[in-house]
Design a protein around this motif. Sequence first.
Motif, PDB file in Angstrom:
ATOM      1  N   GLY A  40       0.817  -1.215   0.000  1.00 41.50           N
ATOM      2  CA  GLY A  40       0.000   0.000   0.000  1.00 41.50           C
ATOM      3  C   GLY A  40       0.848   1.261   0.000  1.00 41.50           C
ATOM      4  N   PHE A  41       1.930   1.238   0.795  1.00 42.98           N
ATOM      5  CA  PHE A  41       2.832   2.386   0.844  1.00 42.98           C
ATOM      6  C   PHE A  41       3.483   2.610  -0.509  1.00 42.98           C
ATOM      7  N   GLU A  42       4.015   1.546  -1.104  1.00 38.85           N
ATOM      8  CA  GLU A  42       4.698   1.672  -2.390  1.00 38.85           C
ATOM      9  C   GLU A  42       3.744   2.088  -3.510  1.00 38.85           C
ATOM     10  N   ALA A  43       2.488   1.724  -3.391  1.00 35.41           N
ATOM     11  CA  ALA A  43       1.489   2.106  -4.396  1.00 35.41           C
ATOM     12  C   ALA A  43       0.977   3.524  -4.170  1.00 35.41           C
ATOM     13  N   GLY A  44       1.324   4.109  -3.018  1.00 38.25           N
ATOM     14  CA  GLY A  44       0.886   5.465  -2.718  1.00 38.25           C
ATOM     15  C   GLY A  44      -0.524   5.557  -2.179  1.00 38.25           C
ATOM     16  N   THR A  45      -1.072   4.410  -1.737  1.00 38.71           N
ATOM     17  CA  THR A  45      -2.444   4.422  -1.230  1.00 38.71           C
ATOM     18  C   THR A  45      -2.510   4.367   0.291  1.00 38.71           C
ATOM     19  N   LEU A  46      -1.344   4.240   0.942  1.00 35.12           N
ATOM     20  CA  LEU A  46      -1.306   4.109   2.393  1.00 35.12           C
ATOM     21  C   LEU A  46      -0.070   4.819   2.915  1.00 35.12           C
ATOM     22  N   LEU A  47      -0.224   5.591   3.985  1.00 34.57           N
ATOM     23  CA  LEU A  47       0.926   6.221   4.627  1.00 34.57           C
ATOM     24  C   LEU A  47       1.063   5.630   6.020  1.00 34.57           C
ATOM     25  N   PRO A  48       2.017   4.700   6.192  1.00 34.75           N
ATOM     26  CA  PRO A  48       2.211   4.089   7.511  1.00 34.75           C
ATOM     27  C   PRO A  48       2.682   5.119   8.533  1.00 34.75           C
ATOM     28  N   ASP A  49       2.576   4.760   9.815  1.00 35.40           N
ATOM     29  CA  ASP A  49       3.054   5.678  10.851  1.00 35.40           C
ATOM     30  C   ASP A  49       4.580   5.764  10.793  1.00 35.40           C
ATOM     31  N   GLU A  50       5.105   6.759  11.475  1.00 36.49           N
ATOM     32  CA  GLU A  50       6.542   7.049  11.422  1.00 36.49           C
ATOM     33  C   GLU A  50       7.391   5.864  11.882  1.00 36.49           C
ATOM     34  N   GLN A  51       6.973   5.165  12.920  1.00 34.07           N
ATOM     35  CA  GLN A  51       7.739   4.022  13.418  1.00 34.07           C
ATOM     36  C   GLN A  51       7.839   2.917  12.354  1.00 34.07           C
ATOM     37  N   THR A  52       6.735   2.683  11.660  1.00 30.13           N
ATOM     38  CA  THR A  52       6.718   1.666  10.610  1.00 30.13           C
ATOM     39  C   THR A  52       7.662   2.044   9.476  1.00 30.13           C
ATOM     40  N   LEU A  53       7.635   3.316   9.074  1.00 32.26           N
ATOM     41  CA  LEU A  53       8.543   3.790   8.022  1.00 32.26           C
ATOM     42  C   LEU A  53      10.003   3.638   8.451  1.00 32.26           C
ATOM     43  N   GLN A  54      10.285   3.968   9.708  1.00 28.45           N
ATOM     44  CA  GLN A  54      11.647   3.828  10.228  1.00 28.45           C
ATOM     45  C   GLN A  54      12.083   2.363  10.221  1.00 28.45           C
ATOM     46  N   ASP A  55      11.189   1.466  10.607  1.00 23.35           N
ATOM     47  CA  ASP A  55      11.508   0.036  10.611  1.00 23.35           C
ATOM     48  C   ASP A  55      11.839  -0.449   9.200  1.00 23.35           C
ATOM     49  N   MET A  56      11.063  -0.002   8.227  1.00 22.68           N
ATOM     50  CA  MET A  56      11.303  -0.394   6.839  1.00 22.68           C
ATOM     51  C   MET A  56      12.646   0.158   6.360  1.00 22.68           C
ATOM     52  N   LYS A  57      12.892   1.436   6.645  1.00 29.95           N
ATOM     53  CA  LYS A  57      14.125   2.080   6.194  1.00 29.95           C
ATOM     54  C   LYS A  57      15.342   1.417   6.834  1.00 29.95           C
ATOM     55  N   ARG A  58      15.290   1.172   8.141  1.00 29.79           N
ATOM     56  CA  ARG A  58      16.413   0.536   8.833  1.00 29.79           C
ATOM     57  C   ARG A  58      16.700  -0.850   8.264  1.00 29.79           C
ATOM     58  N   SER A  59      15.656  -1.590   7.948  1.00 32.98           N
ATOM     59  CA  SER A  59      15.841  -2.934   7.389  1.00 32.98           C
ATOM     60  C   SER A  59      16.498  -2.875   6.017  1.00 32.98           C
ATOM     61  N   LEU A  60      16.083  -1.922   5.200  1.00 31.40           N
ATOM     62  CA  LEU A  60      16.684  -1.762   3.874  1.00 31.40           C
ATOM     63  C   LEU A  60      18.146  -1.326   3.992  1.00 31.40           C
ATOM     64  N   GLU A  61      18.427  -0.441   4.955  1.00 29.49           N
ATOM     65  CA  GLU A  61      19.813  -0.015   5.178  1.00 29.49           C
ATOM     66  C   GLU A  61      20.665  -1.203   5.626  1.00 29.49           C
ATOM     67  N   ALA A  62      20.121  -2.031   6.511  1.00 32.98           N
ATOM     68  CA  ALA A  62      20.845  -3.219   6.972  1.00 32.98           C
ATOM     69  C   ALA A  62      21.077  -4.193   5.820  1.00 32.98           C
ATOM     70  N   GLY A  63      20.176  -4.156   4.821  1.00 29.85           N
ATOM     71  CA  GLY A  63      20.313  -5.013   3.649  1.00 29.85           C
ATOM     72  C   GLY A  63      21.317  -4.501   2.633  1.00 29.85           C
ATOM     73  N   GLY A  64      21.820  -3.272   2.827  1.00 34.02           N
ATOM     74  CA  GLY A  64      22.851  -2.753   1.946  1.00 34.02           C
ATOM     75  C   GLY A  64      22.478  -1.526   1.138  1.00 34.02           C
TER      76      GLY A  64
END
Length: 111
Positions: A40-64
Motif C-alpha cells: 500500500g505504501f509503495e502504491a501510494g495508497t497508504l501512509l504508515p506511521d513514522e515508526q513503521t517507516l523507520q523500521d522499513m528504512k532501517r531494514s533496507l539499510e541493513a540489507g545494503g
Amino acid sequence: MEGGSSGLSPAQCRAARALIAWSEEELSSASKVAKATIAGFEAGTLLPDEQTLQDMKRSLEAGGVFFIAENGGGAGVRLARSASASIDTDETETVQYEEYLKNDAPPGAGG
C-alpha cells in the motif's frame, strides 16, 4: 504521497528493494511490517506511521541500501559501500570535472 520525517518515499522504497533484489515479502520479514502495508505504501495508497517507516528504512539499510536525502538533485538510493569491497569506491572519483573532460592535445596528436 510523501513519506514522513523518516525521509522514506514510496519510490525510494521500491527502488531500494530493487537494488538488493528483495521482494515485498523479504522486506516484510526483515522489518516485521505487514506485506500489505508495504504494498500500500509503495502504491501510494497508504501512509504508515513514522515508526513503521523507520523500521522499513532501517531494514533496507541493513540489507545494503544507502538513502540519499533530497539535496537539490532529488532523493534517491544507492548500494552502500561494502566493508569487504576490494576496489576503491571513493565517490569523489566518480564526479567528472569539466577541466578533465577537455582535450588539450593539439589536433593530430593522436590518442
